[in-house]
Enzyme design. Structure first.
Site, PDB file in Angstrom:
ATOM      1  N   LEU A   1      44.914  35.790  31.258  1.00 44.20           N
ATOM      2  CA  LEU A   1      43.653  35.099  31.537  1.00 44.20           C
ATOM      3  C   LEU A   1      43.071  35.486  32.890  1.00 44.20           C
ATOM      4  O   LEU A   1      42.628  34.643  33.664  1.00 44.20           O
ATOM      5  CB  LEU A   1      43.831  33.574  31.441  1.00 44.20           C
ATOM      6  CG  LEU A   1      44.362  33.067  30.092  1.00 44.20           C
ATOM      7  CD1 LEU A   1      44.670  31.580  30.159  1.00 44.20           C
ATOM      8  CD2 LEU A   1      43.375  33.356  28.971  1.00 44.20           C
ATOM      9  N   HIS A   2      43.055  36.795  33.164  1.00 44.38           N
ATOM     10  CA  HIS A   2      42.514  37.301  34.423  1.00 44.38           C
ATOM     11  C   HIS A   2      41.437  38.362  34.198  1.00 44.38           C
ATOM     12  O   HIS A   2      41.500  39.453  34.775  1.00 44.38           O
ATOM     13  CB  HIS A   2      43.648  37.892  35.278  1.00 44.38           C
ATOM     14  CG  HIS A   2      44.746  36.930  35.575  1.00 44.38           C
ATOM     15  ND1 HIS A   2      46.036  37.326  35.894  1.00 44.38           N
ATOM     16  CD2 HIS A   2      44.758  35.569  35.612  1.00 44.38           C
ATOM     17  CE1 HIS A   2      46.785  36.266  36.092  1.00 44.38           C
ATOM     18  NE2 HIS A   2      46.038  35.187  35.925  1.00 44.38           N
ATOM     19  N   PRO A   3      40.404  38.084  33.386  1.00 45.10           N
ATOM     20  CA  PRO A   3      39.358  39.086  33.164  1.00 45.10           C
ATOM     21  C   PRO A   3      38.548  39.299  34.442  1.00 45.10           C
ATOM     22  O   PRO A   3      38.302  38.360  35.197  1.00 45.10           O
ATOM     23  CB  PRO A   3      38.497  38.465  32.058  1.00 45.10           C
ATOM     24  CG  PRO A   3      38.653  36.988  32.272  1.00 45.10           C
ATOM     25  CD  PRO A   3      40.076  36.809  32.729  1.00 45.10           C
TER      26      PRO A   3
ATOM     27  N   HIS B   1      45.078  41.262  32.940  1.00 45.50           N
ATOM     28  CA  HIS B   1      46.535  41.349  32.938  1.00 45.50           C
ATOM     29  C   HIS B   1      47.051  40.879  31.582  1.00 45.50           C
ATOM     30  O   HIS B   1      46.727  39.773  31.138  1.00 45.50           O
ATOM     31  CB  HIS B   1      47.137  40.469  34.032  1.00 45.50           C
ATOM     32  CG  HIS B   1      46.806  40.926  35.413  1.00 45.50           C
ATOM     33  ND1 HIS B   1      46.579  40.044  36.460  1.00 45.50           N
ATOM     34  CD2 HIS B   1      46.658  42.164  35.946  1.00 45.50           C
ATOM     35  CE1 HIS B   1      46.318  40.735  37.559  1.00 45.50           C
ATOM     36  NE2 HIS B   1      46.359  42.014  37.272  1.00 45.50           N
TER      37      HIS B   1
END
Length: 556
Positions: free
Chosen positions: A471-473, A298
């Protein structure tokens, strides 16, 4: 217990998923479990980990953060996007924003619509969400009580939060009682991983309470260099600890390093696209081209406003107020340091063609960035906004056989027409809310991007210039039975190999709508039963909110 003896399970990574697995797998007394975490311990006295408002300190700090950077992003002016990942026990749950969001129930219907994924629909995932939760409001058909994750609802009652919720209604949106319950769509207070004024990381919730089990061993600052294979079977790991290189042998190796480290470790160990591995000098153990591909994330921006009244939390950032704030937190676990300040937000649809919300809002009663910088001195507020279902896809690929060399991260943000269209819609939507009459008494003017950014092209240029990762890998070792998948959804085993599984955000089929900590923990809870061969929790078919529009399956 010695690492020279064989273990039943070796968990590589003491982050969110690894801590949950360690708890559940070691609950079986005959199973011997080793957890190897490359980062530092999460000392109880480490204030910046456990103080909720201290999250800006670990992010960007080499002692807590792996400090990844992307390759130059071609659609973002060739900028390298900084990407924080937790380098400490608890992983990113020890440095994140502590927001607990399951995603939309239709996220899991989307997962289950793909071949082989039928047991990952919402009905099969819901009991695992409930098993891990301990909601202060108590349990019901949607929410759990008695689990290890204590969840506190953000108060979100300050004048700015009240104005935000009122403005959302004036803009034509609804409120919702619980974004993790019957209806995600709408605006309301958020659940947070905070308990009694302290961060409740996965390590504190799942791992520390069981560390005295005789069949569980933990080693921190233990860097796993490669997985050891005998033919097509993983039999152990090679790692360094306290200055020496060691090999631990185990019946099952479980990668829990996250969406960046798990594919990197697989590739460095010879599992991945043969051409890539040969190009960097890694002997090929198993040609599996999908390892490291399908990267999803995101992207977000902050829309920031000056505030005409002194009602923001700006005074908490002033140096002369910090000693008293620290005393309040240290001795009483209250005050401005006892909250993450992300107490509420919402989920909306940017257009009528999507079946469920594709935009997420986090509201913050302060104008500030994650690194602590502010655009102007004084009171302000902001929303974090971004599309949830970008169809841009990236990759994680090693650049060296040395596992200490960071891999090449390519996210390809803004690379598709749909992605760019949704970004324009997102900014217009956010501005429409923030300029409603409810904000009239507070609205001191837009600070960022500012009135000069108005046209669609100007908006996209600003996003390319100012956007950063939320920070949503995820999804780089995705579940599935097709050629684009890496692990089998019924076992979490890596296709074509024995004794090797992946359990973390990299195994997600598609990124979910919202922060991904809660879905990662659910995935680990469900995977624990799959690994142990336990009878799965029975599915719970509940009536959740649906809007009669075309489904999103096939947007990949």
């Amino acid at each position: 217990m010695s690492a020279t003896k064989p273990f039943d399970f070796i968990i590589v990574g003491g982050g969110s998923a690894g801590c949950a697995l360690a708890n559940r797998l070691s609950a079986q007394p005959q199973s011997r479990v080793l957890v190897l975490e490359a980062g530092r311990p999460d000392s109880r006295w480490d204030v910046f980990i456990h103080m909720p408002a201290g999250l800006s300190v670990p992010i960007g700090n080499k002692h807590y953060d792996w400090q990844y950077q992307s390759e130059p992003e071609p659609y973002m002016n060739n900028r390298r996007i900084y990407h924080a990942r937790g380098k400490v026990l608890g992983g990113s749950s020890s440095i994140n924003g502590m927001i607990f969001q399951r995603g939309n129930p239709l996220d899991y219907e989307r997962w289950a619509a793909d071949e082989g994924m039928e047991r990952w629909d919402y009905a099969h995932c819901l009991p695992y969400f409930k098993r891990m939760e301990n909601c202060l409001a108590g349990g019901d058909e949607f929410r759990g009580a008695g689990g290890p994750l204590h969840l506190e609802r953000g108060p979100a009652t300050s004048p700015l939060f009240r104005a935000f919720f009122q403005a959302a209604q004036q803009a034509g949106y609804s409120l919702t009682d619980d974004v993790n319950g019957y209806r995600q769509e709408g605006f309301g207070a958020f659940d947070r991983n905070i308990r009694r004024g302290r961060r409740l990381s996965a390590a504190r919730a799942y791992l520390h309470p069981v560390l005295k089990r005789p069949n569980l061993e933990l080693a921190t600052r233990a860097f796993v260099e490669r997985i050891v294979f005998e033919g097509k079977r993983a039999v152990g790991v090679q790692y360094t600890h306290r200055g020496s290189r060691r090999i631990a042998r185990g019946g099952e190796i479980i990668c829990c390093g996250g969406a960046i480290n798990s594919p990197q470790l697989l590739q460095a160990s010879g599992v991945g696209a043969a051409g890539l591995l040969e190009s960097v000098g890694v002997p090929v153990v198993h040609d599996l081209p999908s390892v490291g591909e399908n990267l999803q994330d995101h992207l977000e921006v902050y829309i920031q406003y000056a505030c005409k009244q002194p009602v923001s939390v700006y005074p908490s950032t002033l140096w002369y107020n910090k000693p008293w704030i620290g005393i309040q937190w240290l001795f009483f676990r209250r005050g401005p340091a006892a909250t993450n300040h992300f107490e509420g937000g919402g989920f909306v649809r940017s257009n009528d063609d999507v079946a469920y919300p594709n935009l997420m809002f986090h509201f913050l009663p302060l104008a500030i960035r994650y690194d602590g910088s502010a655009p102007a001195q004084g009171h302000g507020y902001q929303v974090h906004i971004g599309p949830m279902y970008s169809n841009s896809r990236g990759s994680i690929r090693i650049k060296s056989p040395d596992p200490r060399v960071h891999p090449a991260l390519r996210f390809n943000y803004l690379s598709t027409p749909e992605d760019r269209r949704e970004w324009v819609e997102a900014i217009h939507c956010a501005r429409r809310i923030l300029n409603q009459p409810a904000f009239d008494e507070f609205n001191g003017g837009e600070l960022s991007p500012g009135p000069s950014v108005a046209s669609d092209d100007e908006i996209l240029a600003w996003v390319a210039r100012d956007g950063e990762t939320a920070l949503h890998p995820s999804c780089t070792c995705r579940m599935g039975v097709d050629e684009a998948s890496v692990v089998h959804p019924d076992t979490m085993r890596v296709h074509g190999l024995e004794g090797l599984r992946v359990v973390d955000a990299s195994a997600m089929r598609y990124v979910t709508n919202g922060n991904i900590y809660a879905p990662t923990m659910m995935l680990a809870e469900k995977a624990a039963d799959l690994i142990l061969g336990n009878t799965p929790l029975p599915p719970e078919y509940v009536n959740f909110y649906r809007r009669a529009q075309p489904a999103m399956a096939g947007r990949d």
